[in-house]
Design a protein around this motif. Structure first.
Motif, PDB file in Angstrom:
ATOM      1  N   GLY A   1      31.386  -4.561 -45.923  1.00 33.55           N
ATOM      2  CA  GLY A   1      31.271  -4.156 -47.317  1.00 33.55           C
ATOM      3  C   GLY A   1      31.460  -2.678 -47.569  1.00 33.55           C
ATOM      4  N   LEU A   2      31.478  -1.854 -46.516  1.00 35.76           N
ATOM      5  CA  LEU A   2      31.670  -0.422 -46.711  1.00 35.76           C
ATOM      6  C   LEU A   2      33.146  -0.098 -46.902  1.00 35.76           C
ATOM      7  CD1 LEU A   2      29.214   1.079 -44.055  1.00 35.76           C
ATOM      8  CD2 LEU A   2      28.819   0.698 -46.496  1.00 35.76           C
ATOM      9  N   LEU A   3      33.411   0.911 -47.702  1.00 41.55           N
ATOM     10  CA  LEU A   3      34.784   1.351 -47.933  1.00 41.55           C
ATOM     11  C   LEU A   3      35.280   2.178 -46.754  1.00 41.55           C
ATOM     12  CD1 LEU A   3      34.443   2.548 -51.647  1.00 41.55           C
ATOM     13  CD2 LEU A   3      35.396   0.363 -50.841  1.00 41.55           C
ATOM     14  N   ALA A   4      36.588   2.162 -46.535  1.00 42.34           N
ATOM     15  CA  ALA A   4      37.171   3.019 -45.506  1.00 42.34           C
ATOM     16  C   ALA A   4      36.785   4.467 -45.781  1.00 42.34           C
ATOM     17  CB  ALA A   4      38.691   2.866 -45.504  1.00 42.34           C
ATOM     18  N   GLY A   5      36.386   5.183 -44.726  1.00 41.57           N
ATOM     19  CA  GLY A   5      36.017   6.583 -44.869  1.00 41.57           C
ATOM     20  C   GLY A   5      34.565   6.824 -45.223  1.00 41.57           C
ATOM     21  N   THR A   6      33.743   5.770 -45.211  1.00 43.46           N
ATOM     22  CA  THR A   6      32.335   5.916 -45.583  1.00 43.46           C
ATOM     23  C   THR A   6      31.513   6.451 -44.419  1.00 43.46           C
ATOM     24  OG1 THR A   6      32.483   4.092 -47.174  1.00 43.46           O
ATOM     25  CG2 THR A   6      30.282   4.703 -46.418  1.00 43.46           C
ATOM     26  N   ILE A   7      30.676   7.431 -44.697  1.00 40.76           N
ATOM     27  CA  ILE A   7      29.752   7.938 -43.690  1.00 40.76           C
ATOM     28  C   ILE A   7      28.596   6.957 -43.520  1.00 40.76           C
ATOM     29  CG2 ILE A   7      30.336  10.338 -44.169  1.00 40.76           C
ATOM     30  CD1 ILE A   7      27.547  10.468 -45.647  1.00 40.76           C
ATOM     31  N   THR A   8      27.846   7.109 -42.428  1.00 38.20           N
ATOM     32  CA  THR A   8      26.710   6.224 -42.177  1.00 38.20           C
ATOM     33  C   THR A   8      25.448   7.055 -41.960  1.00 38.20           C
ATOM     34  OG1 THR A   8      26.833   6.081 -39.752  1.00 38.20           O
ATOM     35  CG2 THR A   8      28.346   4.690 -41.011  1.00 38.20           C
ATOM     36  N   ASP A   9      24.455   6.435 -41.331  1.00 41.81           N
ATOM     37  CA  ASP A   9      23.175   7.108 -41.118  1.00 41.81           C
ATOM     38  C   ASP A   9      23.300   8.346 -40.246  1.00 41.81           C
ATOM     39  OD1 ASP A   9      23.776   5.291 -38.986  1.00 41.81           O
ATOM     40  OD2 ASP A   9      21.715   5.445 -38.279  1.00 41.81           O
TER      41      ASP A   9
ATOM     42  N   GLY B   1      31.333  16.255 -37.908  1.00 38.78           N
ATOM     43  CA  GLY B   1      30.485  15.106 -37.600  1.00 38.78           C
ATOM     44  C   GLY B   1      30.697  13.964 -38.568  1.00 38.78           C
ATOM     45  N   ALA B   2      30.854  14.282 -39.843  1.00 39.36           N
ATOM     46  CA  ALA B   2      31.089  13.244 -40.847  1.00 39.36           C
ATOM     47  C   ALA B   2      32.413  12.538 -40.616  1.00 39.36           C
ATOM     48  CB  ALA B   2      31.056  13.857 -42.251  1.00 39.36           C
ATOM     49  N   LEU B   3      33.439  13.279 -40.208  1.00 38.94           N
ATOM     50  CA  LEU B   3      34.739  12.664 -39.924  1.00 38.94           C
ATOM     51  C   LEU B   3      34.626  11.684 -38.763  1.00 38.94           C
ATOM     52  CD1 LEU B   3      37.119  15.767 -40.230  1.00 38.94           C
ATOM     53  CD2 LEU B   3      37.027  13.806 -41.790  1.00 38.94           C
ATOM     54  N   GLY B   4      33.954  12.106 -37.686  1.00 34.87           N
ATOM     55  CA  GLY B   4      33.793  11.217 -36.542  1.00 34.87           C
ATOM     56  C   GLY B   4      32.963   9.998 -36.878  1.00 34.87           C
ATOM     57  N   ASP B   5      31.941  10.194 -37.685  1.00 34.85           N
ATOM     58  CA  ASP B   5      31.087   9.103 -38.127  1.00 34.85           C
ATOM     59  C   ASP B   5      31.883   8.080 -38.935  1.00 34.85           C
ATOM     60  OD1 ASP B   5      28.939   7.544 -39.060  1.00 34.85           O
ATOM     61  OD2 ASP B   5      28.283   9.043 -40.515  1.00 34.85           O
ATOM     62  N   ALA B   6      32.610   8.554 -39.938  1.00 34.98           N
ATOM     63  CA  ALA B   6      33.338   7.660 -40.836  1.00 34.98           C
ATOM     64  C   ALA B   6      34.499   6.957 -40.141  1.00 34.98           C
ATOM     65  CB  ALA B   6      33.859   8.444 -42.041  1.00 34.98           C
ATOM     66  N   LEU B   7      35.171   7.656 -39.223  1.00 35.85           N
ATOM     67  CA  LEU B   7      36.288   7.021 -38.519  1.00 35.85           C
ATOM     68  C   LEU B   7      35.776   5.921 -37.590  1.00 35.85           C
ATOM     69  CD1 LEU B   7      39.402   7.503 -38.489  1.00 35.85           C
ATOM     70  CD2 LEU B   7      39.060   8.670 -36.323  1.00 35.85           C
ATOM     71  N   GLY B   8      34.593   6.135 -37.002  1.00 33.67           N
ATOM     72  CA  GLY B   8      34.040   5.141 -36.086  1.00 33.67           C
ATOM     73  C   GLY B   8      33.232   4.062 -36.763  1.00 33.67           C
ATOM     74  N   MET B   9      32.957   4.211 -38.054  1.00 30.50           N
ATOM     75  CA  MET B   9      32.130   3.236 -38.766  1.00 30.50           C
ATOM     76  C   MET B   9      32.629   1.793 -38.630  1.00 30.50           C
ATOM     77  SD  MET B   9      32.439   1.408 -41.873  1.00 30.50           S
ATOM     78  CE  MET B   9      33.453   2.443 -42.919  1.00 30.50           C
ATOM     79  N   PRO B  10      33.923   1.506 -38.859  1.00 33.48           N
ATOM     80  CA  PRO B  10      34.360   0.103 -38.797  1.00 33.48           C
ATOM     81  C   PRO B  10      34.512  -0.450 -37.395  1.00 33.48           C
ATOM     82  CG  PRO B  10      36.223   1.503 -39.283  1.00 33.48           C
ATOM     83  CD  PRO B  10      35.010   2.398 -39.285  1.00 33.48           C
ATOM     84  N   THR B  11      34.541   0.411 -36.385  1.00 33.78           N
ATOM     85  CA  THR B  11      34.755  -0.074 -35.015  1.00 33.78           C
ATOM     86  C   THR B  11      33.468  -0.117 -34.200  1.00 33.78           C
ATOM     87  OG1 THR B  11      35.298   2.156 -34.199  1.00 33.78           O
ATOM     88  CG2 THR B  11      37.126   0.798 -35.000  1.00 33.78           C
ATOM     89  N   GLN B  12      32.363   0.368 -34.755  1.00 31.02           N
ATOM     90  CA  GLN B  12      31.114   0.364 -33.997  1.00 31.02           C
ATOM     91  C   GLN B  12      30.705  -1.063 -33.639  1.00 31.02           C
ATOM     92  OE1 GLN B  12      27.437   1.402 -36.112  1.00 31.02           O
ATOM     93  NE2 GLN B  12      28.540   1.291 -38.058  1.00 31.02           N
TER      94      GLN B  12
END
Length: 346
Positions: free
Chosen positions: A59-67, A19-30
């Motif tokens: 401002g988030l770094l690549a690979g950062t998880i979100t809520d 879940g964290a991988l999917g979250d972080a990979l999708g963070m910049p494209t949401q």
């Protein structure tokens, strides 16, 4: 530790870290369109940083998880601390403390609409049992994996009731509970050793039961939409499937879009967690949540040991030792429930 317990913990870790991988990979494209994603990044197949003017992820770094990941881990800890009876007050207070923390970090815009609305209502004095009456978006489904880890898939009524209990403060509606129940059941089936197709079957059954709980709200039936979404992408190439999911299923925060979309992604990825994350990141819309759900379900069905360790090492904002400890505690609770025969929803 028995071999069965070790395998269950590996699958539990697979759900949380997938879940964290999917979250972080999708963070910049949401929130971006598929066309804008292609313009900025081409095809996203690795962690990338969001653009400087991104509406929520700047401002988030690549690979950062979100809520998505943070709330899942938070819910998992409350489940462990609660014991057999879910501590609703503890959960509400934990959400309020977490909300203050994310505000201090300047990340409040990352919150989903139902959770934000419910937290604001509770802060303004609305009783927690009433605050979630309008929550019909995907926030409950995105964080529900720990319930699936802790609760055996049978008896299904007990699993679904536990899901509903955790939804009360923010997502106490039929459509949100059905969505979260589907994801929890898929994770539970995976932790028990089931493959992703079996997990999908359990999800549909759980969604049907979950739809009878909470405050009824209008919207497409979650169980029917999961089956339909997987049917329309079955056998399709990823590029064609992405278009079908985007155009027909939908990728917004509405439960009836993003949750069936996640199951469609699981179908296209053939149960591969990293591929589920990659497909989700290129969909557009609520990419981080769809990715968290799809890759989390896939991870539960494959296990942590089969996740791409080189990508896990680059995740930002997650303590793997804490995740491992939480996974072990949730599995221990699961084993205890199976041994005692307790209805954990009581």
């Amino acid at each position: 530790m028995s071999d069965a317990a070790s395998k269950a913990i590996d699958r539990a870790m697979g759900a949380l870290v997938g879940g964290a991988l999917g979250d972080a990979l999708g963070m910049p494209t949401q929130l971006l369109s598929p066309a804008r994603i292609a313009e900025l990044y081409g095809h996203v197949d690795d962690f990338v940083a969001p653009v400087a003017d991104h509406p929520v992820s700047k401002g988030l770094l690549a690979g950062t998880i979100t809520d998505d990941t943070e709330q899942a881990l938070l819910l998992g800890r409350i489940l462990v601390e609660s014991g057999d009876r879910f501590d609703h007050a503890r959960w509400v207070n934990a959400l309020l403390d977490w909300e203050r923390e994310v505000k201090a970090r300047g990340s409040y815009d990352l919150l989903g609409p139902s959770t934000k609305r419910a937290i604001d209502a509770i802060n303004n004095g609305v009783p927690a049992e009433k605050a979630g009456r309008g929550g019909d978006t995907n926030g409950a489904a995105m964080r529900i994996a720990p319930v699936g880890i802790m609760m055996p898939v049978a008896p299904l009524d007990a699993l679904v009731a536990k899901v509903a209990e955790t939804c009360r403060a923010t997502h106490n509606t039929s459509i949100a509970i059905a969505s979260a129940a589907a994801v929890a059941a898929a994770v539970s089936r995976g932790v028990a050793g089931g493959g992703w197709r079996a997990a999908s079957d359990s999800a549909v059954a759980a969604a049907r039961r979950g739809a009878t709980l909470g405050h009824w709200v209008t919207g497409g039936d979650i169980a029917a939409r999961i089956v339909w979404a997987q049917d329309i992408v079955r056998g399709k190439a990823a590029k064609d499937a992405i278009r079908l999911i985007t155009d027909l299923v939908g990728t917004g925060v509405a439960s009836q879009e993003s949750v069936p979309a996640a199951f469609a992604v699981l179908e296209v990825a053939g149960g591969d967690p990293w591929q589920a994350a990659v497909i989700s990141a290129n969909l557009g819309g609520d990419t981080d949540t769809i990715g968290a759900i799809a890759a989390g379900m896939a991870g539960a069905c494959t296990g942590f040991s089969r996740l791409p360790q080189q990508h896990i090492a680059r995740l930002v904002g997650i303590d793997m030792s804490e995740v491992r400890s939480l996974a072990a505690d949730l599995v221990a609770a699961r084993v205890a429930k199976k041994s005692s025969g307790k209805d954990a929803a009581a």
